[in-house]
Design an enzyme around this catalytic site. Structure first.
Site, short mmCIF file in Angstrom:
data_model
loop_
_atom_site.label_atom_id
_atom_site.label_comp_id
_atom_site.label_asym_id
_atom_site.label_seq_id
_atom_site.Cartn_x
_atom_site.Cartn_y
_atom_site.Cartn_z
N GLU A 276 0.83 -1.22 0.00
CA GLU A 276 0.00 0.00 0.00
C GLU A 276 0.86 1.27 0.00
O GLU A 276 1.08 1.88 1.05
CB GLU A 276 -0.95 0.03 1.20
N LYS B 197 -2.85 -2.09 -2.82
CA LYS B 197 -3.89 -1.20 -2.28
C LYS B 197 -3.46 0.22 -2.59
O LYS B 197 -2.45 0.70 -2.06
CB LYS B 197 -4.08 -1.42 -0.78
#
Length: 295
Positions: free
Chosen positions: A176, A213
């Site tokens: 992420e 993500k």
């Protein structure tokens, strides 16, 4: 679900991943959003007990197991807790929800327009314990705040390096590198980040996959090709400060991405709601986010 069934659920499931991983400094804010003020607890243990009660209420809600939530990201204390008389990972798996664990230790100070993750020497120990509890994968977050190529590449390289450690423990990492949605140069910086991610993916061994993500991109469809990359199990989107309506509207413009929302899922839930009100509010959010995640 066994590990391969979890992999299939994440790879092909229609729905989204719930982010229930607020921790440390973000817990008071999450509780305030839920209608619980700081004078309601004394010390961290009471605070974490209150956030666990909220998460239990979500996990045990009838709508949470209706098939539209395919995964849930947990804070370590939540992973170690109980829900429905079972460990949280086991209870989630029983409800058809794949458990993930937040593993980063927070952010370093900003440098070259990015905040990298703090050192995590005990990462393998945590991952091995999580795997034994039935966790499928992990999540770790860094933040990019400007289109500085040095900072962006450093953040992405660190994500892949830590991801390699996680893969070695038999878990699937969610990488992420969040791009701050208020950054004025986001459109330019996201293209730099995309190239860095593709370079990292191409360097992975053929038998390994990661998840990504990412902030919903400024340019709709920018990350579509990442979803088709053979080293990518799934691409998920964070709400990044958008309201539920805003996040869902932006996500719907991006085929190949599904949601992994926190604020966008929880923003209208309150401790004072009756069980019927709570379930109805949560169900509406789940339906809205799942529809925006349709690919």
């Amino acid at each position: 679900m066994n590990f391969e069934q979890m992999r299939d659920r994440i790879a092909t499931g229609q729905g989204f991943i719930a982010a229930l991983d607020q921790s440390g400094g973000s817990t008071p804010k999450a509780l305030r959003g839920y209608g619980v003020e700081e004078n309601a607890w004394n010390g961290d243990e009471e605070m974490f007990a209150l956030i666990h009660e909220m998460r239990q209420r979500i996990i045990e809600s009838p709508c949470f197991g209706n098939g539209k939530v395919i995964g849930a990201i947990l804070f370590e204390k939540t992973m170690d807790g109980q829900s429905g008389g079972k460990s949280v990972p086991a209870r989630l798996a029983e409800r058809g929800i794949v458990p993930f664990l937040k593993v980063d230790k927070g952010l370093e100070d900003e440098r070259d327009g990015a905040q990298l993750m703090k050192p995590n020497p005990e990462l393998e120990t945590l991952c091995n314990r999580a795997r034994e509890l039935g966790v499928f994968g992990t999540k770790m977050r860094s933040v990019i705040k400007s289109a500085n190529a040095n900072g962006i590449k450093a953040a992405v390289r660190q994500q892949f390096a830590e991801g390699a450690r996680i893969l070695s423990c038999g878990l699937v990492p969610i990488l992420e590198p969040e791009y701050d949605i208020i950054a004025t140069d986001r459109a330019e910086g996201e293209k730099i980040m995309l190239a860095a991610i593709e370079e990292g993916l191409d360097a992975l061994p053929e038998d390994q996959q990661v998840m990504l993500k990412l902030s919903i991109p400024k340019e709709a469809g920018l990350y579509a090709k990442l979803a088709d990359h053979p080293r990518v199990l799934r691409v998920v989107a964070l709400s990044g400060g958008y309201s539920t309506d805003e996040a869902c509207a932006e996500l719907a413009k991006n085929p190949g991405m599904i949601a992994s929302f926190s604020r966008g899922l929880l923003q209208d839930l309150r401790a004072t709601q009756s069980d019927e009100e709570f379930d109805s509010t949560l169900s509406s959010a789940i339906d809205q986010i799942s529809a925006a995640s349709a690919t």
